[in-house]
Design an enzyme around this catalytic site. Structure first.
Site, mmCIF file in Angstrom:
data_model
loop_
_atom_site.group_PDB
_atom_site.id
_atom_site.type_symbol
_atom_site.label_atom_id
_atom_site.label_comp_id
_atom_site.label_asym_id
_atom_site.label_seq_id
_atom_site.Cartn_x
_atom_site.Cartn_y
_atom_site.Cartn_z
ATOM 1 C CG HIS A 248 52.220 37.180 37.873
ATOM 2 N ND1 HIS A 248 53.555 37.353 37.566
ATOM 3 C CD2 HIS A 248 51.539 38.094 37.132
ATOM 4 C CE1 HIS A 248 53.669 38.338 36.692
ATOM 5 N NE2 HIS A 248 52.458 38.809 36.418
ATOM 6 C CG ASP B 109 51.525 37.310 33.051
ATOM 7 O OD1 ASP B 109 51.320 36.869 31.909
ATOM 8 O OD2 ASP B 109 51.842 38.501 33.271
#
Length: 248
Positions: A76, A100
């Protein structure tokens, strides 16, 4: 809000564990560092605001009885770090703060990495943690994630049940986080890339290619639009909303 909780609980803020540098995860660091002299801010990316302690993969930290293992999960962002926590002698399940990288029913976008990296993150790093681990992710996007999961596996009863539960929680303004790692393997398509249904949906058999195709499909996924109530449609047709829509 955080400082209000700190005051209410009558505790002292000593450290911040930051998963990655994106503003919606790290924007408060500088101000907190200013307000709390001596605050330690941990992370794996120099882009993290007010960073004081750079951590590495498998490094362990201790805060009182709480143990923290840092788990490097680049993809990410190139410097994304997850934090696995447990308390010695506690009957409570351990916790994963996955930022995330891993969501309830989904995974993060591949902004600065590859499908190979995310596959390793999800299977070898996070997927290898104890199955009872509670997953605390960085965002509440559970309903949208599970709508995509249902498109991928329309016959999966666990997806249907979890989606119905998440919608009800949303309606009641209640959190859908945490889940458990064990649950995620039952309905999260990004953890199910070796399943036949996932391979059929993507047209791929290699797990990394299944994951790559899934992420592309998810990036382009448009959730079904909620249909307007028939009476609302009639009201528009009759111009009943016109006075509210006119420009000043």
């Amino acid at each position: 809000q955080l400082l209000e909780i700190v005051r209410k609980e009558e505790v002292v803020l000593r450290a911040i564990l930051t998963t990655h540098h994106h503003w919606d995860h790290a924007r408060g660091n500088e101000e907190l560092a200013r307000l709390c002299p001596g605050l330690r801010i941990y992370g794996a990316d120099e882009r993290i605001g007010a960073l004081t302690h750079k951590v590495t993969h498998e490094q362990e930290l201790t805060f009182g009885a709480i143990r923290v293992r840092c788990l490097f999960t680049p993809c990410h962002t190139s410097g994304h770090m997850c934090y696995f926590m447990w308390e010695e002698g506690s009957p409570d399940a351990p916790a994963l703060f996955s930022g995330d990288t891993l969501f309830v029913g989904g995974c993060g976008k591949f902004f600065e990495g590859t499908a190979e990296q995310m596959y390793s993150n999800l299977t070898q790093v996070l997927g290898a943690l104890p199955k009872e681990t509670k997953v605390f992710c960085g965002h509440e996007c559970t309903v949208r994630n599970l709508k995509f999961a249902l498109k991928v596996e329309p016959e999966n009863e666990m997806v249907k049940k979890k989606l119905a539960w998440a919608k009800q929680r949303d309606d009641e303004d209640l959190p859908t986080v945490p889940s458990t790692l064990q649950e995620e393997f039952l309905y999260n398509p990004f953890l199910r890339v070796t399943e036949e249904a996932l391979q059929k949906f993507t047209g791929q058999t290699d797990p990394v290619e299944v994951l790559r195709t899934l992420r592309t499909q998810k990036d382009n996924f448009k959730k079904p639009k909620e249909r307007l109530h028939p009476q609302a449609v009639l009201a528009f047709d009759w111009g009943l909303f016109s006075p509210f829509l006119e420009k000043k």
